[in-house]
Design a protein around this motif. Sequence first.
Motif, PDB file in Angstrom:
ATOM      1  N   UNK A 119      21.591   9.008   5.075  1.00  0.00           N
ATOM      2  CA  UNK A 119      22.294   9.848   5.909  1.00  0.00           C
ATOM      3  C   UNK A 119      23.604   9.567   6.522  1.00  0.00           C
ATOM      4  N   UNK A 120      24.778  10.174   5.678  1.00  0.00           N
ATOM      5  CA  UNK A 120      25.729   8.862   6.024  1.00  0.00           C
ATOM      6  C   UNK A 120      26.186   9.061   7.721  1.00  0.00           C
ATOM      7  N   UNK A 121      27.133   8.501   8.472  1.00  0.00           N
ATOM      8  CA  UNK A 121      27.480   8.607   9.926  1.00  0.00           C
ATOM      9  C   UNK A 121      28.927   9.672   9.686  1.00  0.00           C
ATOM     10  N   UNK A 122      29.542   9.478   9.522  1.00  0.00           N
ATOM     11  CA  UNK A 122      30.709  10.387   9.364  1.00  0.00           C
ATOM     12  C   UNK A 122      30.964  11.256   7.770  1.00  0.00           C
ATOM     13  N   UNK A 123      31.732  12.560   8.139  1.00  0.00           N
ATOM     14  CA  UNK A 123      31.613  13.683   6.594  1.00  0.00           C
ATOM     15  C   UNK A 123      32.988  12.395   6.260  1.00  0.00           C
ATOM     16  N   UNK A 124      32.735  12.947   4.924  1.00  0.00           N
ATOM     17  CA  UNK A 124      33.588  11.573   3.776  1.00  0.00           C
ATOM     18  C   UNK A 124      35.020  12.061   4.159  1.00  0.00           C
ATOM     19  N   UNK A 125      35.748  12.145   4.612  1.00  0.00           N
ATOM     20  CA  UNK A 125      37.387  12.769   4.995  1.00  0.00           C
ATOM     21  C   UNK A 125      37.246  11.470   6.197  1.00  0.00           C
ATOM     22  N   UNK A 126      36.129  11.301   6.778  1.00  0.00           N
ATOM     23  CA  UNK A 126      36.783  10.384   8.201  1.00  0.00           C
ATOM     24  C   UNK A 126      36.436   8.681   7.414  1.00  0.00           C
ATOM     25  N   UNK A 127      35.907   8.809   6.202  1.00  0.00           N
ATOM     26  CA  UNK A 127      35.392   7.710   6.363  1.00  0.00           C
ATOM     27  C   UNK A 127      37.198   6.637   6.752  1.00  0.00           C
ATOM     28  N   UNK A 128      37.849   6.803   6.255  1.00  0.00           N
ATOM     29  CA  UNK A 128      39.359   5.978   6.387  1.00  0.00           C
ATOM     30  C   UNK A 128      38.882   5.514   7.667  1.00  0.00           C
ATOM     31  N   UNK A 129      38.592   6.515   8.837  1.00  0.00           N
ATOM     32  CA  UNK A 129      38.411   5.076   9.882  1.00  0.00           C
ATOM     33  C   UNK A 129      37.791   3.828   9.865  1.00  0.00           C
ATOM     34  N   UNK A 130      36.508   3.900   9.248  1.00  0.00           N
ATOM     35  CA  UNK A 130      36.122   2.211   9.280  1.00  0.00           C
ATOM     36  C   UNK A 130      36.957   1.996   8.006  1.00  0.00           C
ATOM     37  N   UNK A 131      37.796   2.209   7.220  1.00  0.00           N
ATOM     38  CA  UNK A 131      38.817   1.231   6.371  1.00  0.00           C
ATOM     39  C   UNK A 131      39.524   0.490   7.018  1.00  0.00           C
ATOM     40  N   UNK A 132      40.305   1.335   8.076  1.00  0.00           N
ATOM     41  CA  UNK A 132      40.737   0.321   9.322  1.00  0.00           C
ATOM     42  C   UNK A 132      40.502  -0.326   9.947  1.00  0.00           C
ATOM     43  N   UNK A 133      39.175  -0.604  10.106  1.00  0.00           N
ATOM     44  CA  UNK A 133      38.578  -1.011  11.186  1.00  0.00           C
ATOM     45  C   UNK A 133      38.556  -2.647   9.706  1.00  0.00           C
ATOM     46  N   UNK A 134      37.450  -2.305   8.571  1.00  0.00           N
ATOM     47  CA  UNK A 134      38.143  -3.642   8.184  1.00  0.00           C
ATOM     48  C   UNK A 134      39.095  -4.179   8.126  1.00  0.00           C
ATOM     49  N   UNK A 135      40.776  -3.392   7.835  1.00  0.00           N
ATOM     50  CA  UNK A 135      42.091  -4.469   7.397  1.00  0.00           C
ATOM     51  C   UNK A 135      41.975  -4.287   8.874  1.00  0.00           C
ATOM     52  N   UNK A 136      41.786  -4.266  10.061  1.00  0.00           N
ATOM     53  CA  UNK A 136      42.752  -5.140  11.426  1.00  0.00           C
ATOM     54  C   UNK A 136      41.677  -6.894  11.257  1.00  0.00           C
ATOM     55  N   UNK A 137      40.222  -6.941  10.370  1.00  0.00           N
ATOM     56  CA  UNK A 137      39.432  -8.150  10.362  1.00  0.00           C
ATOM     57  C   UNK A 137      40.570  -8.943   9.551  1.00  0.00           C
ATOM     58  N   UNK A 138      41.009  -8.354   8.681  1.00  0.00           N
ATOM     59  CA  UNK A 138      41.221  -8.972   7.949  1.00  0.00           C
ATOM     60  C   UNK A 138      42.662  -9.231   8.358  1.00  0.00           C
ATOM     61  N   UNK A 139      43.651  -8.625   9.541  1.00  0.00           N
ATOM     62  CA  UNK A 139      44.986  -9.386   9.656  1.00  0.00           C
ATOM     63  C   UNK A 139      44.441 -10.005  10.533  1.00  0.00           C
ATOM     64  N   UNK A 140      43.743 -10.053  11.385  1.00  0.00           N
ATOM     65  CA  UNK A 140      42.997 -10.924  12.949  1.00  0.00           C
ATOM     66  C   UNK A 140      42.503 -12.278  11.901  1.00  0.00           C
TER      67      UNK A 140
END
Length: 323
Positions: A119-140
């Motif tokens: 079962x997904x942890x968040x609604x589909x429309x909020x998935x972009x929040x975890x994308x931001x978490x992925x992107x900041x790892x790349x930045x660091x």
Amino acid sequence: MARDDLIGGALWEEYSQEVQRRMDAPMHMGEITEEEAGDNKLIIADFGAESCGDAVRLYWLIDPKSDVIKKSKFKSFGCGTAIASSDMMAELCMDKTVEEALKITNIDVEKALRDNEDVPAVPGQKMHCSVMAYDVIKKAASMYMGVDMESLESEFIICECARVSQDTLKEVIKLNKLSTIEEITDYTKAGGFCKSCIKPGGHEAKDVYLVDLLAEVAEALEAEEKSRKIIEAKGDGTFDSMGLVQKIKAVESILEEYIRPTLKADGGDVELIDIKETDGIFEVLIKYQGECMSCSMNTTTTLAGIEDMLKFKLKAPIKVIVT
């Protein structure tokens, strides 16, 4: 004001208990100062999502001798989902090398926030929040390595939520002859979350959408088919230049016109099984039917007659073999 008033009771139920817990009491929110760094390397990376205005700041304390992230904290300037995703992201980074942390995807973050693995942890429309978490790892990671952030992304990503690249999508669409967005989502998960990648007008503008890839692959397949037919049609008129389908049709037409009438008159028939080329000789594999199966001449006179007729009509080195 209650959460249900802020978000809506039905929508709130789409958030896992783990997400809700980290929204209220994040475990890794805070700062890491230079004073804490000591002999370690302090990295402070900022990343913001233009689509929603959220931003996250990631702190890494890295042992330069081993590249291991000894401590990871964050600050989030955004919604509760961004806070929960960033908190989990910071936790997943700890005790990993920078290279290992780079392998953490937004899907890993979202899955770690689930109460139930199915079962997904968040609604589909909020998935972009975890994308931001992925992107900041790349930045660091790019700051620590001293390279450009874009150099760490080797593929052009179409669906940011599921991290599916353009090349992967094209290959899957082509190999499986997919024709709908629903089929793409079933095969790749692309388009199954915020849906921005499906077509224009979604949560976030894209340069390329799934509908574009469907049309592009369909057009390419159609062009390949037309090209194949043109090549087959042109040839040079010889049996050798024909494709297998054309060869089969040519042999079948001769069998039907010159061979089968005689065989059928005596209660027999012949079936074309296959055509193979071996050392420049075209082997025509046949199988007798009816009375021809028990006829004493099926491997002598009759066989020689079929072979001679095919050689004469097709002007090609042909050997007829009974299977």
